[in-house]
Design a protein around this motif. Structure first.
Motif, short mmCIF file in Angstrom:
data_model
loop_
_atom_site.label_atom_id
_atom_site.label_comp_id
_atom_site.label_asym_id
_atom_site.label_seq_id
_atom_site.Cartn_x
_atom_site.Cartn_y
_atom_site.Cartn_z
N GLY A 1 0.85 -1.19 0.00
CA GLY A 1 0.00 0.00 0.00
C GLY A 1 0.88 1.23 0.00
N GLY A 2 0.31 2.37 -0.41
CA GLY A 2 1.09 3.59 -0.50
C GLY A 2 1.18 4.33 0.81
N PHE A 3 2.03 5.37 0.85
CA PHE A 3 2.21 6.15 2.06
C PHE A 3 0.88 6.81 2.46
CE2 PHE A 3 2.90 10.04 4.39
CZ PHE A 3 3.78 9.63 5.39
N GLY A 4 0.44 6.55 3.68
CA GLY A 4 -0.76 7.17 4.19
C GLY A 4 -2.05 6.70 3.57
N THR A 5 -2.03 5.53 2.90
CA THR A 5 -3.24 5.09 2.19
C THR A 5 -3.86 3.84 2.80
OG1 THR A 5 -2.08 3.62 0.64
CG2 THR A 5 -2.23 5.96 0.04
N THR B 1 1.25 3.34 10.71
CA THR B 1 1.71 4.27 11.75
C THR B 1 1.74 5.70 11.24
OG1 THR B 1 3.03 2.55 12.84
CG2 THR B 1 3.69 4.82 13.23
N LEU B 2 1.99 5.89 9.94
CA LEU B 2 2.16 7.22 9.37
C LEU B 2 1.02 7.54 8.42
CD1 LEU B 2 5.96 6.88 8.54
CD2 LEU B 2 4.95 7.96 10.55
N PHE B 3 0.67 8.81 8.32
CA PHE B 3 -0.39 9.22 7.40
C PHE B 3 -0.19 10.66 6.99
CE2 PHE B 3 -1.95 10.01 11.68
CZ PHE B 3 -2.61 11.24 11.61
N ARG B 4 -1.00 11.10 6.06
CA ARG B 4 -0.92 12.46 5.53
C ARG B 4 -2.32 13.00 5.40
NH1 ARG B 4 2.53 14.10 0.07
NH2 ARG B 4 2.91 16.28 0.64
N THR B 5 -2.59 14.12 6.02
CA THR B 5 -3.93 14.69 6.02
C THR B 5 -4.19 15.44 4.71
OG1 THR B 5 -3.03 16.56 7.28
CG2 THR B 5 -4.16 14.84 8.51
N ALA B 6 -5.45 15.85 4.53
CA ALA B 6 -5.86 16.47 3.28
C ALA B 6 -5.03 17.70 2.93
CB ALA B 6 -7.34 16.82 3.33
N TYR C 1 1.93 13.08 9.39
CA TYR C 1 1.82 12.83 10.83
C TYR C 1 2.16 11.37 11.09
CZ TYR C 1 -0.73 17.26 11.10
OH TYR C 1 -1.10 18.58 11.02
N GLY C 2 2.47 11.10 12.34
CA GLY C 2 2.74 9.73 12.70
C GLY C 2 2.43 9.45 14.15
N PHE C 3 1.88 8.28 14.40
CA PHE C 3 1.79 7.76 15.76
C PHE C 3 3.16 7.21 16.13
CE2 PHE C 3 -2.42 7.26 13.81
CZ PHE C 3 -3.22 7.91 14.75
N VAL D 1 -6.25 -1.73 18.57
CA VAL D 1 -6.74 -1.14 17.33
C VAL D 1 -6.51 0.36 17.37
CG1 VAL D 1 -8.81 -0.57 15.99
CG2 VAL D 1 -8.48 -2.89 16.84
N GLY D 2 -5.98 0.91 16.29
CA GLY D 2 -5.76 2.35 16.19
C GLY D 2 -4.30 2.70 16.30
N GLY D 3 -4.03 4.00 16.38
CA GLY D 3 -2.67 4.48 16.49
C GLY D 3 -2.21 4.54 17.93
N SER D 4 -0.94 4.23 18.14
CA SER D 4 -0.38 4.21 19.49
C SER D 4 0.30 5.54 19.80
CB SER D 4 0.65 3.08 19.60
OG SER D 4 1.33 3.13 20.83
N CYS D 5 -0.11 6.15 20.90
CA CYS D 5 0.58 7.32 21.47
C CYS D 5 0.67 8.48 20.47
CB CYS D 5 1.97 6.94 21.95
SG CYS D 5 2.00 5.60 23.14
N PRO D 6 -0.46 9.11 20.16
CA PRO D 6 -0.43 10.23 19.21
C PRO D 6 0.21 11.46 19.84
CG PRO D 6 -2.61 9.96 20.15
CD PRO D 6 -1.81 8.82 20.63
N LEU D 7 0.74 12.35 19.09
CA LEU D 7 0.92 12.29 17.64
C LEU D 7 2.22 13.03 17.36
CD1 LEU D 7 -0.74 11.23 15.17
CD2 LEU D 7 -1.64 13.51 14.91
N ASN D 8 3.02 12.55 16.39
CA ASN D 8 4.32 13.16 16.06
C ASN D 8 5.21 13.27 17.28
OD1 ASN D 8 2.92 13.50 13.65
ND2 ASN D 8 3.83 15.50 13.22
#
Length: 825
Positions: free
Chosen positions: A17-21, A398-403, A408-410, A425-432
């Motif tokens: 899968g692609g970055f943040g997708t 763990t990593l994503f990119r907003t609109a 950003y990354g957990f 389930v979900g991201g651990s210890c938000p954020l950046n």
């Protein structure tokens, strides 16, 4: 690159899968699992009825063999590794009703995962190469929400063979990514629509859920596609129906006329090949539709063909609905939509596919070029494995990119290792989290624009007093962590603040430009003033007092962990001042000189840098901390030279390996990342006694991110044997039998700290690029090596005699580039 066979396939799960997708993982057994397409991290997420299968027939002698393209689930290990779940096979007791292949072999050269399907009864040899485009420095090309599965079939029998390659996919639009699905029944399902897609040379099924609100978290589209001569079953209520579709499929005209050309096969499938009827309309309440494409093939003895199948998806909605640290806040019914950057680039799943097809040759070629640059290099095999696998961490959930384009990354993705304090389930210890991202090198080096984005965000949330909170609150317009308890540690992390200076300079070296630096310079000056006036009250350059750090506690007495980062930050500030405020440079250099001498005098114990015994909880005192030279590791990467006496640095590194690289682990009261007779580098030890009653938190744990930074630092200092012992220990633990080599864990799966592994590449080659001077430096170590230099990537060849040869495979380097080759010593 490493080949995984037998039991070593058990825990292999390769992210695609692609970055943040979002992503799906290809297992060592050839099955798909860990479905996380909508961006919800869930290692146990499973999408039923999504698989590949094969039917091979012959007229004379009559034959018909069917196989699922996966092997039977491997039995659990007799001693499963704690805190991981990659070896779990979610459908082990409910496989589709065809036999599996006898076995598989798995091979990876990121971004390509390759599976060979082994079965003596199959008259064809079958292999799969799966990938998502991955091009260094091109974050958009590396952020396509699709996977291309390319099957290669070779007729190994003396007879003519024909048949069908089946690809299937369940319409998961409406699924929350968490709630278990029973067949096609699941919460959020009902009213799903599958539409047959037929275009010249292409067949597919486009999937959506028109009844969902466009802002629903699971609103979106999916696509199953092939450009082979295919028949499609656009709607089905289970795997049995899709397999039956292939069992009843026929190629009457080609068989009668003996014409198996591509045109003949396409004509034969155009009007349908099976009497099986597909249901019509939207799916029933509580159910969704499955879909299948069956690609026809025909092979003479010895002949080979390839078949491409693509899964693409488009889920535009991401919400900041994850755990929030700090004091509880009530925002009423606000959901805080932040979106997905990739979704704004495409209008839907079909648009994703067309964007790939329009650029397919370049994307495929560049992705393969990167894989070959690493796999075909003269790096030691262990280092090739690490550098290759770093890409799986970059593009994990763990990593994503907003609109708005920000990255950003957990800290990681919640999983088996976080169930002691949270769910899975979900991201651990938000954020950046800036103190954990102090170790990350892969994301910022492979995609400098994303690294700059994280600096832009980090410096934008600076507190009025100059401090940087170590976590970011998203959306950014919400109150940030100023003058409140944050959590992990409670107050803004000092090591994270100092790391922000170093990471900013890294971006400058990679080509961010002086205008970008000038925009952030006031914030950096304010930050360093805050550090000085808060922790250097004596003016001797030694930071004292409550020092919150990455171990989720505060250190109190002077220590080289914080002190080394401080020294490196002072050196980096001097270097940046030369670029934008020359008059300020000497003050940073003067403070560095005083601080270096005082830290060295105060903390050197003859073997390594310890800490004065304070009696404070969590101080490590006489302990040998594996992270004690983190600042020197950073200084080498930034070309800042030695910030401490070189002979003492090397002696301390040797002591870290001597005392902390341990074989054999028993229960230690914290999280277990190495057990039994395994080898790993513990966070801290007390080789001469003096372990405090309340020792440094996590001191007995083994963190791969720390192991990588120590190993890379050893390479910088010429301690090659010590470095390779550490790297081999990691790979022996993550060898596929009990742990996934593509998922290094800590506080969650795909943990950010493990991206320190990237630093092994430049440490081994001595590669350093400074965009501000267009100067490249590399060690005289004959061989061919991959490089990423901020604005270009490729390979560099160092001959035994003569100048190096640079082959740029992507991007450009300045025409004024100078190359310096330094002695190995």
């Amino acid at each position: 690159m490493r080949r995984y066979t037998g039991d070593a396939r058990r825990a292999v799960a390769f992210p695609l899968g692609g970055f943040g997708t979002g992503h799906v993982a290809l297992g060592g057994d050839g099955a798909l699992r860990q479905w996380q397409l909508s961006g919800v991290a869930n290692h146990l997420g499973f999408l039923p009825d999504s698989f590949f299968a094969l039917r091979v027939s012959s007229t004379e002698p009559p034959g018909d063999v069917v196989r699922l393209l996966r092997s039977a689930p491997l039995p659990p290990h007799e001693r499963p590794a704690p805190n991981v779940s990659d070896a779990e096979v979610p459908d082990a007791d409910r496989l589709p009703p065809w036999p599996t292949v006898a076995g598989t072999e798995f091979h990876a050269a990121y971004p390509f995962a390759e599976v060979s399907y082994l079965d003596d009864e199959l008259p064809v040899a079958v292999s799969l190469s799966a990938f998502t485009p991955f091009v260094p420095l091109d974050s958009d090309a590396s952020a396509l929400p699709l996977v291309r599965y390319r099957f290669t079939l070779t007729n190994t029998s003396p007879e003519f063979r024909h048949g069908w390659l089946l690809g299937t996919l369940q319409n998961a639009v409406g699924w929350d990514g968490v709630t278990p699905i029973d067949g096609t029944r699941g919460a959020g399902y009902g009213g799903n629509v599958n539409r047959l897609l037929r275009r010249p040379g292409q067949t597919g099924v486009l999937m959506d859920h028109p009844g969902l609100d466009e802002k629903d978290p699971s609103y979106g589209e999916m696509l199953l596609w092939t450009d082979g001569p295919a028949a499609a079953l656009p709607r089905a209520l289970g795997a049995e129906a899709m397999l039956r579709f292939v069992e009843t499929a026929k190629l009457v005209t080609p068989i009668q006329l003996g014409d198996y050309s591509d045109a003949a096969l396409r004509n034969a499938v155009a009007d349908g090949v099976s009497p099986l009827r597909a249901p019509v309309g939207p799916s029933p309440a509580g159910h969704t539709w499955d879909a299948a494409v069956a690609v026809a093939f025909a092979l003479k003895p010895g002949e080979t063909t390839t078949i491409d199948v693509v899964h693409a998806w488009w889920f535009p909605n991401r919400y900041a609905d994850f755990d929030r640290f700090g004091p509880p806040q009530s925002y009423g019914g606000s959901r805080f939509w932040v979106g997905n950057h990739y979704a704004g680039r495409f209008g839907g799943a079909l648009d994703v596919l067309d964007a790939y097809l329009a650029d397919r040759d370049r994307l495929d070629t560049a992705s393969r070029a990167w894989a070959d640059a690493v796999a075909g290099s003269d790096l030691p095999e262990e280092l090739r494995e690490v550098v290759s696998a770093q890409g799986t961490l970059v593009r994990s959930p763990t990593l994503f990119r907003t609109a708005d384009g920000r990255a950003y990354g957990f800290e990681g993705a919640l999983g088996a290792s976080t169930r002691n304090w949270n769910g899975d389930v979900g991201g651990s210890c938000p954020l950046n989290c800036n103190h954990v991202f102090n170790y990350e090198q892969a994301l910022a080096r492979l995609f400098p624009d994303l690294g700059r984005s994280m600096r832009d965000t980090e410096l934008s949330v600076q507190a009025p007093d100059g401090a940087l909170p170590h976590r970011v609150v998203l959306p950014l317009y919400l109150p940030q962590f100023h003058d409140v308890m944050i959590g992990g540690p409670e107050r803004p992390a000092l090591d994270g603040m100092l790391g922000a200076v170093l990471k900013t300079y890294r971006s400058v070296l990679d080509g961010a430009g002086t205008d970008w630096l000038r925009g952030h310079w006031p914030a950096l000056r304010h930050l360093m003033h805050h550090v000085t006036t808060t922790w250097d009250l004596d003016g001797d350059g030694v930071l004292r007092g409550d020092q919150p750090v990455t171990y989720d506690i505060s250190l109190h007495g002077p220590n080289m962990f914080v002190g080394g980062l401080w020294l490196a930050a002072l050196r980096a500030m001097r270097a940046m001042a030369v670029l934008v405020e020359p008059a300020a440079a000497s003050a940073y250099e003067d403070r560095f000189t005083v601080a270096r001498d005082n830290y060295d005098k105060l903390l050197w114990n003859g073997e390594y840098y310890s800490q004065p015994v304070t009696g404070e909880a969590y101080d490590f005192g006489l302990g040998c901390l594996s992270d004690q030279l983190l600042g020197q590791w950073w200084a080498h990467q930034l070309g800042l030279g030695h910030i401490l006496p070189p002979d003492r640095v090397r002696a301390a590194l040797a002591a870290i390996v001597r005392y902390n690289l341990r074989t054999g682990f028993t229960e230690h009261g914290y999280r277990v990342f190495a057990d039994g007779d395994e080898t790993g580098l513990v966070v801290c030890s007390w080789p001469h006694g003096g372990r405090p009653d309340v020792p440094l938190r996590y001191s007995d744990e083994v963190w791969t991110g720390v192991e990588y930074q120590v190993a890379a630092h050893c390479l910088h200092e010429g301690l090659t044997d010590e470095a390779m012992r550490i790297v081999r220990a990691i790979q022996e633990r993550y060898d596929g039998t009990r742990r996934n080599p593509f998922n290094e864990i800590e506080c969650g799966d795909h943990y950010v700290r493990a991206m320190a592994g990237w630093s092994l590449l430049d440490a081994y080659t001595g590669f350093h690029y400074d965009a501000t001077t267009a100067h490249l430096k590399i060690t005289h170590r004959p061989g061919r090596y991959p490089f990423v230099a901020g604005t270009a990537w490729g390979t560099i060849t160092i001959p035994t005699d003569g100048p190096p040869t640079l082959q740029t495979l992507g991007g450009t380097l300045p025409s004024t580039l100078t190359i310096e080759v330094t002695d190995l010593s």
